[in-house]
Design a protein around this motif. Structure first.
Motif, PDB file in Angstrom:
ATOM      1  N   GLY A   1     -16.989  -4.550   2.404  1.00 28.75           N
ATOM      2  CA  GLY A   1     -15.479  -5.245   1.234  1.00 28.75           C
ATOM      3  C   GLY A   1     -15.248  -4.009   0.464  1.00 28.75           C
ATOM      4  O   GLY A   1     -15.748  -3.617  -0.152  1.00 28.75           O
ATOM      5  N   GLY A   2     -13.744  -4.678  -0.523  1.00 32.84           N
ATOM      6  CA  GLY A   2     -13.195  -3.220  -1.687  1.00 32.84           C
ATOM      7  C   GLY A   2     -11.401  -3.448  -1.019  1.00 32.84           C
ATOM      8  O   GLY A   2     -10.563  -3.915  -0.782  1.00 32.84           O
ATOM      9  N   SER A   3     -11.203  -1.737  -1.907  1.00 37.03           N
ATOM     10  CA  SER A   3      -9.758  -1.289  -2.559  1.00 37.03           C
ATOM     11  C   SER A   3      -9.286  -0.657  -0.990  1.00 37.03           C
ATOM     12  O   SER A   3     -10.875   0.331  -0.921  1.00 37.03           O
ATOM     13  CB  SER A   3      -9.716  -1.402  -3.512  1.00 37.03           C
ATOM     14  OG  SER A   3      -9.796  -2.312  -4.180  1.00 37.03           O
ATOM     15  N   ALA A   4      -8.270  -0.417  -0.850  1.00 28.96           N
ATOM     16  CA  ALA A   4      -7.908   0.610   0.166  1.00 28.96           C
ATOM     17  C   ALA A   4      -5.942   0.357  -0.241  1.00 28.96           C
ATOM     18  O   ALA A   4      -5.890  -0.706  -0.699  1.00 28.96           O
ATOM     19  CB  ALA A   4      -8.129  -0.297   2.050  1.00 28.96           C
ATOM     20  N   LEU A   5      -6.077   1.407   0.935  1.00 25.64           N
ATOM     21  CA  LEU A   5      -4.374   1.924   0.329  1.00 25.64           C
ATOM     22  C   LEU A   5      -4.109   0.980   1.636  1.00 25.64           C
ATOM     23  O   LEU A   5      -4.434   1.170   2.752  1.00 25.64           O
ATOM     24  CB  LEU A   5      -4.264   3.225   0.476  1.00 25.64           C
ATOM     25  CG  LEU A   5      -5.137   3.717  -1.016  1.00 25.64           C
ATOM     26  CD1 LEU A   5      -4.199   5.498  -0.767  1.00 25.64           C
ATOM     27  CD2 LEU A   5      -4.447   2.761  -2.218  1.00 25.64           C
TER      28      LEU A   5
ATOM     29  N   LEU B   1      -3.874  -0.682   7.393  1.00 34.60           N
ATOM     30  CA  LEU B   1      -4.014  -1.608   6.765  1.00 34.60           C
ATOM     31  C   LEU B   1      -2.141  -2.274   5.785  1.00 34.60           C
ATOM     32  O   LEU B   1      -1.518  -1.299   5.783  1.00 34.60           O
ATOM     33  CB  LEU B   1      -5.514  -2.371   5.702  1.00 34.60           C
ATOM     34  CG  LEU B   1      -6.933  -1.973   6.316  1.00 34.60           C
ATOM     35  CD1 LEU B   1      -8.129  -2.126   5.376  1.00 34.60           C
ATOM     36  CD2 LEU B   1      -6.962  -3.482   6.446  1.00 34.60           C
ATOM     37  N   GLU B   2      -2.319  -3.262   5.929  1.00 34.89           N
ATOM     38  CA  GLU B   2      -1.442  -3.635   5.057  1.00 34.89           C
ATOM     39  C   GLU B   2      -1.587  -4.764   3.953  1.00 34.89           C
ATOM     40  O   GLU B   2      -2.816  -5.195   3.773  1.00 34.89           O
ATOM     41  CB  GLU B   2       0.050  -4.359   6.065  1.00 34.89           C
ATOM     42  CG  GLU B   2       0.725  -4.059   7.377  1.00 34.89           C
ATOM     43  CD  GLU B   2       0.947  -4.994   8.385  1.00 34.89           C
ATOM     44  OE1 GLU B   2       1.045  -5.342   8.091  1.00 34.89           O
ATOM     45  OE2 GLU B   2       0.977  -3.934   9.577  1.00 34.89           O
ATOM     46  N   PRO B   3      -1.210  -4.456   2.582  1.00 34.49           N
ATOM     47  CA  PRO B   3      -0.847  -5.838   1.933  1.00 34.49           C
ATOM     48  C   PRO B   3      -1.235  -7.548   2.099  1.00 34.49           C
ATOM     49  O   PRO B   3      -1.885  -7.668   1.659  1.00 34.49           O
ATOM     50  CB  PRO B   3      -0.184  -5.352   1.221  1.00 34.49           C
ATOM     51  CG  PRO B   3       1.305  -3.942   0.876  1.00 34.49           C
ATOM     52  CD  PRO B   3       1.037  -3.897   2.635  1.00 34.49           C
ATOM     53  N   GLU B   4      -0.365  -7.121   3.024  1.00 38.56           N
ATOM     54  CA  GLU B   4      -1.074  -8.656   3.583  1.00 38.56           C
ATOM     55  C   GLU B   4      -2.021  -8.974   4.372  1.00 38.56           C
ATOM     56  O   GLU B   4      -2.235 -10.006   4.440  1.00 38.56           O
ATOM     57  CB  GLU B   4       0.322  -9.127   4.341  1.00 38.56           C
ATOM     58  CG  GLU B   4       1.701  -9.525   4.315  1.00 38.56           C
ATOM     59  CD  GLU B   4       2.407  -7.655   4.063  1.00 38.56           C
ATOM     60  OE1 GLU B   4       3.550  -7.916   3.363  1.00 38.56           O
ATOM     61  OE2 GLU B   4       1.558  -6.608   4.283  1.00 38.56           O
ATOM     62  N   ASP B   5      -2.412  -7.754   4.302  1.00 36.83           N
ATOM     63  CA  ASP B   5      -4.520  -8.388   4.677  1.00 36.83           C
ATOM     64  C   ASP B   5      -5.303  -8.820   3.639  1.00 36.83           C
ATOM     65  O   ASP B   5      -6.770  -8.860   3.655  1.00 36.83           O
ATOM     66  CB  ASP B   5      -4.630  -7.019   5.633  1.00 36.83           C
ATOM     67  CG  ASP B   5      -3.773  -6.781   6.917  1.00 36.83           C
ATOM     68  OD1 ASP B   5      -3.297  -6.027   6.646  1.00 36.83           O
ATOM     69  OD2 ASP B   5      -3.514  -7.794   7.860  1.00 36.83           O
ATOM     70  N   THR B   6      -4.755  -8.613   2.137  1.00 35.31           N
ATOM     71  CA  THR B   6      -5.490  -8.991   1.542  1.00 35.31           C
ATOM     72  C   THR B   6      -5.903 -10.395   1.261  1.00 35.31           C
ATOM     73  O   THR B   6      -5.101 -11.125   1.551  1.00 35.31           O
ATOM     74  CB  THR B   6      -4.563  -8.774   0.166  1.00 35.31           C
ATOM     75  OG1 THR B   6      -4.233  -7.415  -0.081  1.00 35.31           O
ATOM     76  CG2 THR B   6      -5.477  -9.077  -1.264  1.00 35.31           C
TER      77      THR B   6
ATOM     78  N   THR C   1     -16.237 -12.188   1.564  1.00 38.29           N
ATOM     79  CA  THR C   1     -16.279  -9.863   1.068  1.00 38.29           C
ATOM     80  C   THR C   1     -14.455  -9.966   0.952  1.00 38.29           C
ATOM     81  O   THR C   1     -13.368 -10.219   1.995  1.00 38.29           O
ATOM     82  CB  THR C   1     -16.747  -9.054   1.810  1.00 38.29           C
ATOM     83  OG1 THR C   1     -17.168  -8.114   1.490  1.00 38.29           O
ATOM     84  CG2 THR C   1     -16.344  -9.364   3.326  1.00 38.29           C
ATOM     85  N   GLN C   2     -14.512  -9.746  -0.498  1.00 39.49           N
ATOM     86  CA  GLN C   2     -12.684  -9.505  -0.339  1.00 39.49           C
ATOM     87  C   GLN C   2     -12.265  -8.256  -0.438  1.00 39.49           C
ATOM     88  O   GLN C   2     -12.293  -7.339  -0.309  1.00 39.49           O
ATOM     89  CB  GLN C   2     -12.607  -9.476  -2.395  1.00 39.49           C
ATOM     90  CG  GLN C   2     -11.133  -9.341  -2.537  1.00 39.49           C
ATOM     91  CD  GLN C   2     -10.406 -10.402  -2.173  1.00 39.49           C
ATOM     92  OE1 GLN C   2     -10.679 -11.708  -2.143  1.00 39.49           O
ATOM     93  NE2 GLN C   2      -9.223  -9.786  -2.268  1.00 39.49           N
ATOM     94  N   VAL C   3     -11.669  -7.778   0.530  1.00 35.66           N
ATOM     95  CA  VAL C   3     -10.209  -6.586   0.784  1.00 35.66           C
ATOM     96  C   VAL C   3      -8.878  -6.959   0.209  1.00 35.66           C
ATOM     97  O   VAL C   3      -8.348  -7.813   0.271  1.00 35.66           O
ATOM     98  CB  VAL C   3     -10.030  -7.182   2.722  1.00 35.66           C
ATOM     99  CG1 VAL C   3      -9.368  -6.285   3.158  1.00 35.66           C
ATOM    100  CG2 VAL C   3     -11.443  -7.059   3.038  1.00 35.66           C
ATOM    101  N   THR C   4      -9.373  -5.914  -0.741  1.00 36.22           N
ATOM    102  CA  THR C   4      -7.584  -5.868  -1.286  1.00 36.22           C
ATOM    103  C   THR C   4      -6.324  -4.851  -0.889  1.00 36.22           C
ATOM    104  O   THR C   4      -7.633  -3.574  -0.485  1.00 36.22           O
ATOM    105  CB  THR C   4      -8.151  -5.585  -3.193  1.00 36.22           C
ATOM    106  OG1 THR C   4      -8.730  -6.825  -3.478  1.00 36.22           O
ATOM    107  CG2 THR C   4      -6.659  -5.527  -3.703  1.00 36.22           C
ATOM    108  N   VAL C   5      -5.643  -4.541  -0.274  1.00 31.96           N
ATOM    109  CA  VAL C   5      -5.044  -3.335   0.160  1.00 31.96           C
ATOM    110  C   VAL C   5      -3.372  -3.575  -0.940  1.00 31.96           C
ATOM    111  O   VAL C   5      -2.360  -4.627  -0.816  1.00 31.96           O
ATOM    112  CB  VAL C   5      -4.143  -3.993   1.432  1.00 31.96           C
ATOM    113  CG1 VAL C   5      -3.829  -2.483   1.745  1.00 31.96           C
ATOM    114  CG2 VAL C   5      -5.946  -4.128   2.546  1.00 31.96           C
ATOM    115  N   SER C   6      -2.999  -2.624  -1.406  1.00 35.07           N
ATOM    116  CA  SER C   6      -2.304  -1.888  -1.905  1.00 35.07           C
ATOM    117  C   SER C   6      -1.351  -0.377  -1.117  1.00 35.07           C
ATOM    118  O   SER C   6      -1.964   0.015  -0.867  1.00 35.07           O
ATOM    119  CB  SER C   6      -2.457  -1.715  -3.165  1.00 35.07           C
ATOM    120  OG  SER C   6      -3.983  -1.076  -3.625  1.00 35.07           O
TER     121      SER C   6
END
Length: 117
Positions: A9-13, A82-87, A112-117
């Motif tokens: 997991g982690g941050s993604a655009l 990925l979409e922000p709603e997948d966070t 595991t955290q996934v954050t999409v921005s």
């Protein structure tokens, strides 16, 4: 006794990709990925059974793909476009029979955290 450990997991655009991994020990007929956003119920994303048959949650489209490498004892979730709603927090789960209902799965990883921005 099945044990599950997620990673990846982690941050993604938005528009990007992330691959989650779940290393497992022991045997379970069904393995699955769930996700839970803050304030929401845990939802089944996808599962795979012992003969490789897969199913996906009603809200899913073909952006996500589940797979399993038996030689590496690892379950994967490939997430594309990925979409922000997948966070959400993404959880690996195991159980029998195969289900996308959280209450029907018996063993869980820590998430595991996934954050999409």
């Amino acid at each position: 006794h099945v044990q599950l450990v997620e990673s990846g997991g982690g941050s993604a655009l938005a528009g990007g990709s992330v691959r989650l991994s779940c290393v497992y020990s022991g045997y379970s007929w069904c393995m699955a990925w769930f996700r839970q956003a803050p304030g929401s119920q845990r939802k089944g994303v996808t599962n795979i059974n012992g003969i490789g048959a897969t199913s996906y949650g009603n809200f899913m489209n073909d952006r996500f793909t589940i797979s399993k490498d038996k030689a590496k004892n690892t379950l994967y979730l490939q997430m594309d476009n990925l979409e922000p709603e997948d966070t959400a927090m993404y959880y690996c789960a195991a159980g029998d029979p195969c289900s996308l209902t959280a209450s029907e799965m018996s063993t869980w990883g820590q998430g595991t955290q996934v954050t999409v921005s």
